[in-house]
Design a protein around this motif. Structure first.
Motif, PDB file in Angstrom:
ATOM      1  N   VAL A  38       0.843  -1.199   0.000  1.00  0.00           N
ATOM      2  CA  VAL A  38       0.000   0.000   0.000  1.00  0.00           C
ATOM      3  C   VAL A  38       0.872   1.241   0.000  1.00  0.00           C
ATOM      4  O   VAL A  38       1.851   1.339   0.767  1.00  0.00           O
ATOM      5  CB  VAL A  38      -0.914   0.030   1.241  1.00  0.00           C
ATOM      6  N   LEU A  39       0.502   2.217  -0.837  1.00  0.00           N
ATOM      7  CA  LEU A  39       1.116   3.537  -0.835  1.00  0.00           C
ATOM      8  C   LEU A  39       0.057   4.550  -0.423  1.00  0.00           C
ATOM      9  O   LEU A  39      -0.983   4.669  -1.061  1.00  0.00           O
ATOM     10  CB  LEU A  39       1.646   3.890  -2.231  1.00  0.00           C
ATOM     11  N   ASP A  40       0.334   5.276   0.658  1.00  0.00           N
ATOM     12  CA  ASP A  40      -0.551   6.335   1.145  1.00  0.00           C
ATOM     13  C   ASP A  40       0.064   7.671   0.740  1.00  0.00           C
ATOM     14  O   ASP A  40       1.074   8.095   1.306  1.00  0.00           O
ATOM     15  CB  ASP A  40      -0.693   6.225   2.671  1.00  0.00           C
ATOM     16  N   VAL A  41      -0.539   8.325  -0.250  1.00  0.00           N
ATOM     17  CA  VAL A  41      -0.020   9.594  -0.774  1.00  0.00           C
ATOM     18  C   VAL A  41      -0.609  10.736   0.049  1.00  0.00           C
ATOM     19  O   VAL A  41      -1.827  10.870   0.164  1.00  0.00           O
ATOM     20  CB  VAL A  41      -0.390   9.756  -2.264  1.00  0.00           C
ATOM     21  N   GLY A  42       0.269  11.585   0.606  1.00  0.00           N
ATOM     22  CA  GLY A  42      -0.183  12.615   1.520  1.00  0.00           C
ATOM     23  C   GLY A  42      -0.553  11.986   2.851  1.00  0.00           C
ATOM     24  O   GLY A  42      -1.609  12.267   3.413  1.00  0.00           O
ATOM     25  N   ARG A  58       0.821  -7.165   7.724  1.00  0.00           N
ATOM     26  CA  ARG A  58       2.218  -7.597   7.670  1.00  0.00           C
ATOM     27  C   ARG A  58       2.849  -7.386   6.306  1.00  0.00           C
ATOM     28  O   ARG A  58       3.982  -7.816   6.060  1.00  0.00           O
ATOM     29  CB  ARG A  58       2.313  -9.083   8.069  1.00  0.00           C
ATOM     30  N   GLY A  59       2.133  -6.717   5.422  1.00  0.00           N
ATOM     31  CA  GLY A  59       2.670  -6.449   4.096  1.00  0.00           C
ATOM     32  C   GLY A  59       3.487  -5.167   4.074  1.00  0.00           C
ATOM     33  O   GLY A  59       3.893  -4.630   5.096  1.00  0.00           O
ATOM     34  N   ARG A  60       3.681  -4.658   2.876  1.00  0.00           N
ATOM     35  CA  ARG A  60       4.469  -3.439   2.688  1.00  0.00           C
ATOM     36  C   ARG A  60       3.575  -2.219   2.844  1.00  0.00           C
ATOM     37  O   ARG A  60       2.536  -2.111   2.191  1.00  0.00           O
ATOM     38  CB  ARG A  60       5.103  -3.441   1.296  1.00  0.00           C
ATOM     39  N   LEU A  61       3.978  -1.294   3.690  1.00  0.00           N
ATOM     40  CA  LEU A  61       3.246  -0.051   3.913  1.00  0.00           C
ATOM     41  C   LEU A  61       4.200   1.114   3.706  1.00  0.00           C
ATOM     42  O   LEU A  61       5.241   1.201   4.371  1.00  0.00           O
ATOM     43  CB  LEU A  61       2.670  -0.004   5.335  1.00  0.00           C
ATOM     44  N   THR A  62       3.842   2.014   2.786  1.00  0.00           N
ATOM     45  CA  THR A  62       4.681   3.171   2.466  1.00  0.00           C
ATOM     46  C   THR A  62       3.844   4.438   2.554  1.00  0.00           C
ATOM     47  O   THR A  62       2.791   4.529   1.923  1.00  0.00           O
ATOM     48  CB  THR A  62       5.283   3.045   1.051  1.00  0.00           C
ATOM     49  N   ASP A  80       8.192   0.656  11.764  1.00  0.00           N
ATOM     50  CA  ASP A  80       8.228  -0.433  10.798  1.00  0.00           C
ATOM     51  C   ASP A  80       7.362  -0.152   9.571  1.00  0.00           C
ATOM     52  O   ASP A  80       6.890  -1.062   8.900  1.00  0.00           O
ATOM     53  CB  ASP A  80       7.820  -1.757  11.444  1.00  0.00           C
ATOM     54  N   VAL A  81       7.154   1.140   9.303  1.00  0.00           N
ATOM     55  CA  VAL A  81       6.500   1.602   8.081  1.00  0.00           C
ATOM     56  C   VAL A  81       7.503   2.466   7.336  1.00  0.00           C
ATOM     57  O   VAL A  81       8.282   3.203   7.953  1.00  0.00           O
ATOM     58  CB  VAL A  81       5.223   2.410   8.397  1.00  0.00           C
ATOM     59  N   GLU A  82       7.509   2.377   6.020  1.00  0.00           N
ATOM     60  CA  GLU A  82       8.419   3.194   5.205  1.00  0.00           C
ATOM     61  C   GLU A  82       7.813   4.588   5.035  1.00  0.00           C
ATOM     62  O   GLU A  82       6.782   4.749   4.393  1.00  0.00           O
ATOM     63  CB  GLU A  82       8.624   2.539   3.835  1.00  0.00           C
ATOM     64  N   TRP A  83       8.463   5.592   5.609  1.00  0.00           N
ATOM     65  CA  TRP A  83       7.999   6.982   5.502  1.00  0.00           C
ATOM     66  C   TRP A  83       8.923   7.725   4.553  1.00  0.00           C
ATOM     67  O   TRP A  83      10.133   7.752   4.756  1.00  0.00           O
ATOM     68  CB  TRP A  83       7.991   7.665   6.868  1.00  0.00           C
ATOM     69  N   VAL A  84       8.360   8.331   3.519  1.00  0.00           N
ATOM     70  CA  VAL A  84       9.151   8.963   2.461  1.00  0.00           C
ATOM     71  C   VAL A  84       8.780  10.433   2.355  1.00  0.00           C
ATOM     72  O   VAL A  84       7.595  10.780   2.215  1.00  0.00           O
ATOM     73  CB  VAL A  84       8.911   8.264   1.100  1.00  0.00           C
ATOM     74  N   PHE A  97       2.702  -1.427  -6.069  1.00  0.00           N
ATOM     75  CA  PHE A  97       1.642  -1.397  -5.064  1.00  0.00           C
ATOM     76  C   PHE A  97       0.330  -1.960  -5.594  1.00  0.00           C
ATOM     77  O   PHE A  97      -0.058  -1.716  -6.730  1.00  0.00           O
ATOM     78  CB  PHE A  97       1.432   0.040  -4.569  1.00  0.00           C
ATOM     79  N   ASP A  98      -0.346  -2.702  -4.717  1.00  0.00           N
ATOM     80  CA  ASP A  98      -1.688  -3.196  -5.018  1.00  0.00           C
ATOM     81  C   ASP A  98      -2.735  -2.103  -4.826  1.00  0.00           C
ATOM     82  O   ASP A  98      -3.801  -2.138  -5.437  1.00  0.00           O
ATOM     83  CB  ASP A  98      -2.056  -4.353  -4.087  1.00  0.00           C
ATOM     84  N   LEU A  99      -2.421  -1.164  -3.926  1.00  0.00           N
ATOM     85  CA  LEU A  99      -3.382  -0.124  -3.544  1.00  0.00           C
ATOM     86  C   LEU A  99      -2.650   1.185  -3.317  1.00  0.00           C
ATOM     87  O   LEU A  99      -1.634   1.228  -2.613  1.00  0.00           O
ATOM     88  CB  LEU A  99      -4.113  -0.537  -2.258  1.00  0.00           C
ATOM     89  N   VAL A 100      -3.170   2.251  -3.920  1.00  0.00           N
ATOM     90  CA  VAL A 100      -2.717   3.618  -3.628  1.00  0.00           C
ATOM     91  C   VAL A 100      -3.919   4.384  -3.097  1.00  0.00           C
ATOM     92  O   VAL A 100      -5.010   4.327  -3.698  1.00  0.00           O
ATOM     93  CB  VAL A 100      -2.157   4.322  -4.884  1.00  0.00           C
ATOM     94  N   VAL A 101      -3.747   5.071  -1.977  1.00  0.00           N
ATOM     95  CA  VAL A 101      -4.840   5.871  -1.415  1.00  0.00           C
ATOM     96  C   VAL A 101      -4.388   7.315  -1.249  1.00  0.00           C
ATOM     97  O   VAL A 101      -3.208   7.602  -1.060  1.00  0.00           O
ATOM     98  CB  VAL A 101      -5.340   5.314  -0.059  1.00  0.00           C
ATOM     99  N   MET A 102      -5.353   8.206  -1.334  1.00  0.00           N
ATOM    100  CA  MET A 102      -5.172   9.615  -0.968  1.00  0.00           C
ATOM    101  C   MET A 102      -6.346   9.964  -0.059  1.00  0.00           C
ATOM    102  O   MET A 102      -7.492   9.991  -0.517  1.00  0.00           O
ATOM    103  CB  MET A 102      -5.134  10.532  -2.190  1.00  0.00           C
TER     104      MET A 102
END
Length: 247
Positions: A38-42, A58-62, A80-84, A97-102
């Motif tokens: 998952v990518l959380d934009v903003g 337990r998957g990838r969270l960015t 344990d979350v990738e913050w960019v 990513f399987d999912l992108v959210v805003m």
């Protein structure tokens, strides 16, 4: 451009108090729990992805955000979350990513046509084929900005318990689908009221569909509220679930 209320360390620390967890967060949390990457934009203060991790994801969270002050809050929440630090222009991801959210109406800060086109192209590139992009924007037919008046005071407290007040005021005239407004923060913590200024874009469903189609994203579902009700002229939100095709 980073809104001053998000780029300021003192004001960023107040964000969650002024915007408490609600049904919109529950809506997105369910989606995040069902996706592997998952990518959380903003991502702001990071509470969505942090809550997902706390509740068993337990998957990838960015989380991606252009405001360093907001990411200070996020990194305190979950290590344990990738913050960019950055935005969709500066961060290039390819089929990750399987999912992108805003969330939090962040989509409405994409004001210029070209900015919106670049952002949607970057979202599509970041998604795997069949991946979903989910976001919301306030329904322009509901004219929410007419209720952003100085007499409506939002209250919270700082970490030490000091009260903080926030009021909004729309700057007129409203230009097309763009609404510019100020936010005034007042507190004994501040030597003087702190005023921020921001512009949001209120696109209707037809306009959204044109930009999404141009970017190669297909609308699969659309809701008018967080209970997944249908979109009507009276609906407060336009909640969109779009999908990237396989091409």
């Amino acid at each position: 451009m980073v809104d001053a209320s998000f780029g300021d360390l003192e004001l960023a620390a107040l964000y969650d108090g002024l915007n408490p967890w609600g049904p919109d967060d529950d809506f997105y949390l369910e989606l995040v729990r069902g996706a592997g990457a998952v990518l959380d934009v903003g991502c702001g203060t990071g509470r969505l992805l942090a809550r997902a991790r706390e509740t068993g994801h337990r998957g990838r969270l960015t989380g991606l955000d252009p405001a360093a002050a907001m990411l200070v809050q996020a990194r305190r929440r979950a290590v344990d979350v990738e913050w960019v630090l950055g935005d969709l222009d500066s961060t290039r991801r390819r089929e990750e990513f399987d999912l992108v959210v805003m969330t939090g109406h962040a989509f409405q800060e994409l004001v210029a046509d070209e900015t919106l086109r670049r952002a949607l192209a970057a979202v599509r590139a970041a998604l795997v084929p069949g991946g979903r992009f989910v976001f919301e924007t306030r329904n322009p037919a509901a004219r929410a900005w007419e209720r952003w008046t100085p007499d409506r005071i939002h209250r919270t407290t700082a970490a030490d318990g000091t009260p903080v007040r926030l009021r909004h005021e729309v700057l007129h005239p409203v230009v097309g689908d763009r609404v510019t407004f100020t936010g005034t923060f007042e507190s004994p913590l501040l030597p003087r009221p702190r005023v921020t200024r921001n512009t949001l874009r209120f696109l209707g469903a037809d306009g959204l569909d044109r930009f999404l189609a141009e970017a190669g994203l297909t609308v699969r579902r659309r809701y008018g509220d967080w209970r997944r009700g249908p979109l009507t002229p009276a609906s407060p939100e336009i909640i969109t679930v779009a999908e990237r095709g396989g091409g």
